[in-house]
Design a protein around this motif. Sequence first.
Motif, PDB file in Angstrom:
ATOM      1  N   CYS A  22      45.527  17.954  29.382  1.00 60.09           N
ATOM      2  CA  CYS A  22      44.189  18.204  29.956  1.00 60.09           C
ATOM      3  C   CYS A  22      44.032  17.770  31.408  1.00 60.09           C
ATOM      4  O   CYS A  22      42.929  17.426  31.837  1.00 60.09           O
ATOM      5  CB  CYS A  22      43.101  17.585  29.092  1.00 60.09           C
ATOM      6  SG  CYS A  22      42.853  18.493  27.558  1.00 60.09           S
TER       7      CYS A  22
ATOM      8  N   LYS B   6      40.425  17.197  34.923  1.00 57.15           N
ATOM      9  CA  LYS B   6      40.102  15.995  35.701  1.00 57.15           C
ATOM     10  C   LYS B   6      39.034  16.321  36.740  1.00 57.15           C
ATOM     11  O   LYS B   6      39.142  17.317  37.461  1.00 57.15           O
ATOM     12  CB  LYS B   6      41.339  15.435  36.403  1.00 57.15           C
ATOM     13  CG  LYS B   6      42.226  14.621  35.529  1.00 57.15           C
ATOM     14  CD  LYS B   6      43.321  13.976  36.372  1.00 57.15           C
ATOM     15  CE  LYS B   6      44.071  12.953  35.572  1.00 57.15           C
ATOM     16  NZ  LYS B   6      45.060  12.249  36.371  1.00 57.15           N
TER      17      LYS B   6
ATOM     18  N   GLN C  34      47.360  11.649  26.004  1.00 54.99           N
ATOM     19  CA  GLN C  34      47.190  11.841  27.441  1.00 54.99           C
ATOM     20  C   GLN C  34      45.915  12.615  27.755  1.00 54.99           C
ATOM     21  O   GLN C  34      45.240  12.341  28.755  1.00 54.99           O
ATOM     22  CB  GLN C  34      48.397  12.562  28.024  1.00 54.99           C
ATOM     23  CG  GLN C  34      49.626  11.689  28.063  1.00 54.99           C
ATOM     24  CD  GLN C  34      50.725  12.347  28.849  1.00 54.99           C
ATOM     25  OE1 GLN C  34      50.504  12.858  29.933  1.00 54.99           O
ATOM     26  NE2 GLN C  34      51.923  12.334  28.282  1.00 54.99           N
TER      27      GLN C  34
ATOM     28  N   ARG D 210      43.108  12.481  26.217  1.00 57.18           N
ATOM     29  CA  ARG D 210      41.982  11.526  26.163  1.00 57.18           C
ATOM     30  C   ARG D 210      41.933  10.649  27.414  1.00 57.18           C
ATOM     31  O   ARG D 210      40.864  10.274  27.870  1.00 57.18           O
ATOM     32  CB  ARG D 210      42.096  10.662  24.911  1.00 57.18           C
ATOM     33  CG  ARG D 210      41.753  11.403  23.645  1.00 57.18           C
ATOM     34  CD  ARG D 210      41.865  10.515  22.397  1.00 57.18           C
ATOM     35  NE  ARG D 210      41.584  11.278  21.211  1.00 57.18           N
ATOM     36  CZ  ARG D 210      42.510  11.865  20.455  1.00 57.18           C
ATOM     37  NH1 ARG D 210      43.800  11.750  20.764  1.00 57.18           N
ATOM     38  NH2 ARG D 210      42.167  12.563  19.397  1.00 57.18           N
ATOM     39  N   GLU D 211      43.089  10.342  27.968  1.00 59.70           N
ATOM     40  CA  GLU D 211      43.136   9.554  29.208  1.00 59.70           C
ATOM     41  C   GLU D 211      42.683  10.392  30.409  1.00 59.70           C
ATOM     42  O   GLU D 211      41.954   9.909  31.265  1.00 59.70           O
ATOM     43  CB  GLU D 211      44.549   9.023  29.451  1.00 59.70           C
ATOM     44  CG  GLU D 211      44.992   7.983  28.445  1.00 59.70           C
ATOM     45  CD  GLU D 211      46.467   7.612  28.582  1.00 59.70           C
ATOM     46  OE1 GLU D 211      47.128   8.086  29.529  1.00 59.70           O
ATOM     47  OE2 GLU D 211      46.948   6.855  27.722  1.00 59.70           O
ATOM     48  N   ASN D 212      43.132  11.646  30.463  1.00 61.89           N
ATOM     49  CA  ASN D 212      42.834  12.502  31.606  1.00 61.89           C
ATOM     50  C   ASN D 212      41.433  13.092  31.583  1.00 61.89           C
ATOM     51  O   ASN D 212      40.852  13.342  32.639  1.00 61.89           O
ATOM     52  CB  ASN D 212      43.859  13.640  31.699  1.00 61.89           C
ATOM     53  CG  ASN D 212      45.218  13.146  32.110  1.00 61.89           C
ATOM     54  OD1 ASN D 212      45.344  12.300  32.986  1.00 61.89           O
ATOM     55  ND2 ASN D 212      46.252  13.649  31.456  1.00 61.89           N
ATOM     56  N   TYR D 213      40.902  13.344  30.395  1.00 58.55           N
ATOM     57  CA  TYR D 213      39.536  13.866  30.278  1.00 58.55           C
ATOM     58  C   TYR D 213      38.850  13.205  29.086  1.00 58.55           C
ATOM     59  O   TYR D 213      38.759  13.779  27.997  1.00 58.55           O
ATOM     60  CB  TYR D 213      39.534  15.399  30.146  1.00 58.55           C
ATOM     61  CG  TYR D 213      38.151  15.956  30.355  1.00 58.55           C
ATOM     62  CD1 TYR D 213      37.586  15.974  31.624  1.00 58.55           C
ATOM     63  CD2 TYR D 213      37.399  16.426  29.297  1.00 58.55           C
ATOM     64  CE1 TYR D 213      36.304  16.447  31.830  1.00 58.55           C
ATOM     65  CE2 TYR D 213      36.108  16.902  29.496  1.00 58.55           C
ATOM     66  CZ  TYR D 213      35.571  16.914  30.762  1.00 58.55           C
ATOM     67  OH  TYR D 213      34.295  17.380  30.966  1.00 58.55           O
ATOM     68  N   PRO D 214      38.370  11.976  29.283  1.00 58.22           N
ATOM     69  CA  PRO D 214      37.785  11.216  28.171  1.00 58.22           C
ATOM     70  C   PRO D 214      36.513  11.833  27.587  1.00 58.22           C
ATOM     71  O   PRO D 214      36.128  11.487  26.474  1.00 58.22           O
ATOM     72  CB  PRO D 214      37.501   9.840  28.767  1.00 58.22           C
ATOM     73  CG  PRO D 214      37.861   9.885  30.192  1.00 58.22           C
ATOM     74  CD  PRO D 214      38.448  11.208  30.512  1.00 58.22           C
ATOM     75  N   LYS D 215      35.878  12.747  28.289  1.00 65.12           N
ATOM     76  CA  LYS D 215      34.649  13.379  27.783  1.00 65.12           C
ATOM     77  C   LYS D 215      34.922  14.391  26.677  1.00 65.12           C
ATOM     78  O   LYS D 215      34.005  14.813  25.994  1.00 65.12           O
ATOM     79  CB  LYS D 215      33.922  14.105  28.915  1.00 65.12           C
ATOM     80  CG  LYS D 215      33.408  13.220  30.011  1.00 65.12           C
ATOM     81  CD  LYS D 215      32.757  14.069  31.093  1.00 65.12           C
ATOM     82  CE  LYS D 215      32.332  13.235  32.267  1.00 65.12           C
ATOM     83  NZ  LYS D 215      31.728  14.091  33.329  1.00 65.12           N
TER      84      LYS D 215
ATOM     85  N   ASN E 239      36.483  16.345  23.249  1.00 63.82           N
ATOM     86  CA  ASN E 239      36.755  16.124  21.825  1.00 63.82           C
ATOM     87  C   ASN E 239      38.122  16.734  21.564  1.00 63.82           C
ATOM     88  O   ASN E 239      38.422  17.824  22.072  1.00 63.82           O
ATOM     89  CB  ASN E 239      35.715  16.830  20.950  1.00 63.82           C
ATOM     90  CG  ASN E 239      34.341  16.278  21.179  1.00 63.82           C
ATOM     91  OD1 ASN E 239      34.138  15.076  21.147  1.00 63.82           O
ATOM     92  ND2 ASN E 239      33.386  17.151  21.430  1.00 63.82           N
ATOM     93  N   TYR E 240      38.934  16.059  20.760  1.00 60.58           N
ATOM     94  CA  TYR E 240      40.303  16.520  20.582  1.00 60.58           C
ATOM     95  C   TYR E 240      40.654  16.659  19.112  1.00 60.58           C
ATOM     96  O   TYR E 240      40.264  15.838  18.284  1.00 60.58           O
ATOM     97  CB  TYR E 240      41.274  15.575  21.305  1.00 60.58           C
ATOM     98  CG  TYR E 240      40.979  15.581  22.784  1.00 60.58           C
ATOM     99  CD1 TYR E 240      41.376  16.652  23.564  1.00 60.58           C
ATOM    100  CD2 TYR E 240      40.245  14.564  23.369  1.00 60.58           C
ATOM    101  CE1 TYR E 240      41.066  16.704  24.910  1.00 60.58           C
ATOM    102  CE2 TYR E 240      39.934  14.604  24.716  1.00 60.58           C
ATOM    103  CZ  TYR E 240      40.345  15.675  25.485  1.00 60.58           C
ATOM    104  OH  TYR E 240      40.025  15.731  26.811  1.00 60.58           O
TER     105      TYR E 240
END
Length: 115
Positions: free
Chosen positions: A46, A50, A68, A70-75, A77-78
Amino acid sequence: MKWGAGFWNKTWSRPYGRYNKHHEEVWKAVEPYIHGKIVDLGCGPCVLYKGRDVALTGVDFSKTALVQARENYPKGNYVLADARNTGLPDKEFDTCIMLGLLDYFPVWEEVLREA
């Protein structure tokens, strides 16, 4: 399938956090077509998202990629799932993104049907 979760877990085990000119060019090309709730099938890490503010659900069958993401785009849902069968409800999203995904499937129909 040749490109299974093990292949992608190994691929994404190397952090891929850099955002580069390629990502910016891709974003500019797809942005006019993006609206509402987005599902990205085969979202990978993702990096593309960013600095964006979108309603994203990312789907990948690599646990490492989703870490990764979740780290790059914490907003976002995965969802850990195969793009051919995500388990997501029908008609839940306004935009479906599949950047480079179809190249890894010998038969596209299952992925396109799910999209």
